[in-house]
Design a protein around this motif. Sequence first.
Motif, short mmCIF file in Angstrom:
data_model
loop_
_atom_site.label_atom_id
_atom_site.label_comp_id
_atom_site.label_asym_id
_atom_site.label_seq_id
_atom_site.Cartn_x
_atom_site.Cartn_y
_atom_site.Cartn_z
N THR A 53 -22.97 -14.58 94.92
CA THR A 53 -22.99 -14.93 93.50
C THR A 53 -24.43 -15.34 93.21
O THR A 53 -25.19 -15.62 94.15
N PRO A 54 -24.78 -15.49 91.93
CA PRO A 54 -26.07 -16.12 91.65
C PRO A 54 -25.95 -17.57 92.16
O PRO A 54 -24.85 -18.09 92.25
N ILE A 55 -27.05 -18.19 92.47
CA ILE A 55 -26.95 -19.62 92.78
C ILE A 55 -27.12 -20.36 91.47
O ILE A 55 -27.90 -19.97 90.60
N PHE A 56 -26.35 -21.43 91.31
CA PHE A 56 -26.19 -22.05 89.99
C PHE A 56 -27.18 -23.19 89.77
O PHE A 56 -27.39 -24.01 90.66
N TYR A 57 -27.74 -23.22 88.58
CA TYR A 57 -28.65 -24.31 88.23
C TYR A 57 -27.88 -25.62 88.20
O TYR A 57 -26.76 -25.66 87.68
N VAL A 58 -28.52 -26.67 88.70
CA VAL A 58 -27.83 -27.95 88.75
C VAL A 58 -28.23 -28.89 87.60
O VAL A 58 -28.02 -30.09 87.70
N PRO A 62 -20.75 -27.51 86.02
CA PRO A 62 -20.26 -26.14 85.96
C PRO A 62 -19.41 -25.87 84.72
O PRO A 62 -18.71 -26.76 84.25
N HIS A 63 -19.52 -24.65 84.20
CA HIS A 63 -18.64 -24.26 83.09
C HIS A 63 -17.92 -22.96 83.43
O HIS A 63 -18.10 -22.40 84.52
N LEU A 64 -17.12 -22.52 82.48
CA LEU A 64 -16.27 -21.36 82.72
C LEU A 64 -17.03 -20.13 83.20
O LEU A 64 -16.56 -19.39 84.07
N TYR A 68 -16.53 -17.76 86.49
CA TYR A 68 -16.29 -16.31 86.36
C TYR A 68 -17.11 -15.51 87.38
O TYR A 68 -16.58 -14.66 88.08
N SER A 69 -18.43 -15.81 87.47
CA SER A 69 -19.27 -15.12 88.47
C SER A 69 -18.67 -15.30 89.86
O SER A 69 -18.60 -14.35 90.66
N ALA A 70 -18.21 -16.52 90.15
CA ALA A 70 -17.70 -16.82 91.49
C ALA A 70 -16.37 -16.13 91.76
O ALA A 70 -16.13 -15.64 92.87
N THR A 93 -26.38 -23.47 95.12
CA THR A 93 -27.05 -24.02 93.94
C THR A 93 -28.57 -23.84 93.99
O THR A 93 -29.19 -23.89 95.04
N ASP A 94 -29.10 -23.64 92.79
CA ASP A 94 -30.52 -23.39 92.55
C ASP A 94 -31.10 -24.72 92.08
O ASP A 94 -30.81 -25.16 90.96
N GLU A 95 -31.90 -25.37 92.90
CA GLU A 95 -32.19 -26.78 92.65
C GLU A 95 -33.64 -27.11 92.33
O GLU A 95 -33.96 -28.27 92.08
N ILE A 308 -23.91 -10.64 89.34
CA ILE A 308 -24.77 -11.44 88.44
C ILE A 308 -24.28 -11.31 86.99
O ILE A 308 -23.60 -10.34 86.64
N GLY A 309 -24.66 -12.27 86.17
CA GLY A 309 -24.39 -12.17 84.74
C GLY A 309 -25.49 -11.37 84.07
O GLY A 309 -26.60 -11.25 84.61
N LYS A 310 -25.21 -10.85 82.90
CA LYS A 310 -26.16 -9.94 82.23
C LYS A 310 -27.48 -10.62 81.88
O LYS A 310 -28.50 -9.96 81.74
N ASP A 311 -27.47 -11.96 81.75
CA ASP A 311 -28.70 -12.66 81.36
C ASP A 311 -29.75 -12.68 82.47
O ASP A 311 -30.90 -13.00 82.20
N ILE A 312 -29.33 -12.37 83.70
CA ILE A 312 -30.32 -12.44 84.78
C ILE A 312 -30.55 -11.06 85.42
O ILE A 312 -30.89 -10.94 86.58
N SER A 339 -20.50 -9.38 81.85
CA SER A 339 -20.90 -9.91 80.54
C SER A 339 -20.46 -11.38 80.45
O SER A 339 -20.03 -11.95 81.44
N HIS A 340 -20.56 -11.93 79.27
CA HIS A 340 -20.34 -13.38 79.14
C HIS A 340 -19.05 -13.74 78.43
O HIS A 340 -18.48 -12.94 77.70
N TRP A 341 -18.62 -14.96 78.64
CA TRP A 341 -17.50 -15.53 77.88
C TRP A 341 -18.07 -16.31 76.71
O TRP A 341 -19.01 -17.09 76.88
N THR A 342 -17.50 -16.06 75.55
CA THR A 342 -17.86 -16.85 74.38
C THR A 342 -16.63 -17.69 74.02
O THR A 342 -15.53 -17.41 74.48
#
Length: 598
Positions: A53-58, A62-64, A68-70, A93-95, A308-312, A339-342
């Motif tokens: 998965t992408p590593i997540f910014y801390v 965490p949100h939905l 989803y990526s995970a 995590t991306d720290e 990955i999500g589309k933003d990266i 893609s993303h969840w809105t």
Amino acid sequence: MKLPFCFITRGSRMFYRLQQKEFLSHFPRLDVTASRCGSTQMCKDDKSFYITTPIFYVNASPHLGHLYSAVIADCLHRSKLLQGFNSRFATGTDEHGLKIQQAAEAAGKDPLIFCTDVSERFKHLFNSCNISFTDYIRTTEQRHRQAVEHFWSVLWNKGLIYKGIYEGWYSTQDESFLMPSQVGEALDSSGKEIKVSLESGHKVEWMKEENYMFRLSMFQSQLINWLRENPRVVQPERFHQAVLQWLQEDLPDLSVSRQRSRLQWGIPVPGDTEQTIYVWLDALVNYLTVAGYPDKHNQWWHMAHHVIGKDILKFHTIYWPAFLLGAGLPLPQVIYVHSHWTVGGKKMSKSLGNVIDPLEHSQTFTNDGMRYFLLRQGVPDSDCDYTQHKVMKLLNAELADSLGGLLNRCTAPALNPFQVYPSFCSQSFPSDQGGRAVTDDYHMLAAVKHLPTVVEQHYHSMHIYKALEAISSCVRQTNGFVQRHAPWKLDRGDSKDQRWLDTIIHVALECLRIYGTLLQPVVPEISNKLLTRLGVQPGKRSWDALNFLPRSQGMDCPFEGRPLGPDSGVLFSRLETQSVVLTEHQTENTIMSRAAQY
Ligand code: MSP
């Protein structure tokens, strides 16, 4: 030579300022085909699989979208395991970086303590939601620092990094450098005019500093060739095309460090403590760290798959392959983009108050319920809107009523008094027409027989929603089959009727066994409950054991005549409208009242 990262202001005025202190004229010959593995026989026969998965910014909880990526990566990992692959699945995590440095400052905490706290929250979420990662990486770990330093030195020694002046736009929120054409104007909350990234809407600032630059421009044609020769390397197709389109434009060199005076929270450039390595270079190397870089990465690295999500997209399909080419390493096999969840048609954001807490919602809808919804409703090509009403409707229809109802019918003591996997009678249901089965029953058998192939293909191409659609359609057909023949109306005193009744239940249980097996990557708890109820032992739940309805082909069925497993209650409890809708109204009210403030 191409311009370094471009410096065009509004009105198309161009600044170009690059002072190369060290320019190494000898470049290594970089052969894209030598670095690729996608089409070689060695890779096809290899049973290793590595998914990330992408590593997540801390900087925030965490949100939905993170879940989803995970969940997507988890589904692919689990499906590979069931197919007999030796699969490794990394998240973490991306720290480092300015964004985290500022978030820790704002919280008044030591950055490492701050990172540990949020990183643990991600880990807790993933453990709670059955994300079966094999590795959890944090970029503040020593093993990662060593990998990044080594990677940097390789690029440096090959003459791919040089010192220059970077001048241009930077978005701290996205940790991204932007071309002037990617910048627009907006008003902040106090009505002041600010510059923002057109893509993310985040504020950007003009910066000018002495940095190390990576010779990204050198890789433009190799990247284009790689994408052209591997048309499935970025999926779905629309994102593959988007990357090719970007590569038609200028590809300036990339700043890969920041001055230490501005950014302390990161890995120092080897040999230059005045500079900190750019957070994206640092972060991307996490995929190699987990694989065992720099010494032991070969087994896993040539089988790398990224979700990955589309933003990266740009970071993973341009910067990352260019870094890897530069370092002489194989490129990823596939980059799966989602893609993303809105929420309420809007991007999730703290200020709008519409951020969905995935842990809270998993408690309302159950872990499997949440996983099923995200994977059944989320399509990779376009954004999806999240509403609790939709979740409830889908789960009640497909998990509670359709799948749960089918299991319930076929295992209920009224129809199955001896609680066994009953016998199949080939006279009642011959391989050709002639017994009591009708044409639609044969269609259903054909669909279920073909289902594992369909599902495997869809899982593999990350069209998980299509796999679930196919399963759901088969479940409906099986329910139709049972309904059509109404076994409850048959006369148990009549031996022919009894044989036909047993056959109907045998066929339906065989269908359920296939559905339970194929659904394991998506809803592991529900599948386990279902297969346990059918009496399918853990060793008989892999792809190899699928073999649908062997009795119809004159073969033995290992389950025939065997007792069912224990009844542990309904498969999936129907969700109650009242409690769910109430929460939704609260969320909507929050969104509206917060939105009114902006
Ligand atoms: N740290 C970087 C990734 C570095 S990977 C070497 C990052 N982190 S993130 O926390 O901002 O995002 C992680 C993932 O969550 C990305 O794949 C991103 O697309 C995904 N999502 C963030 N918001 C999302 C939605 N609203 N919906 C779906 N996924 C989204 O980027």
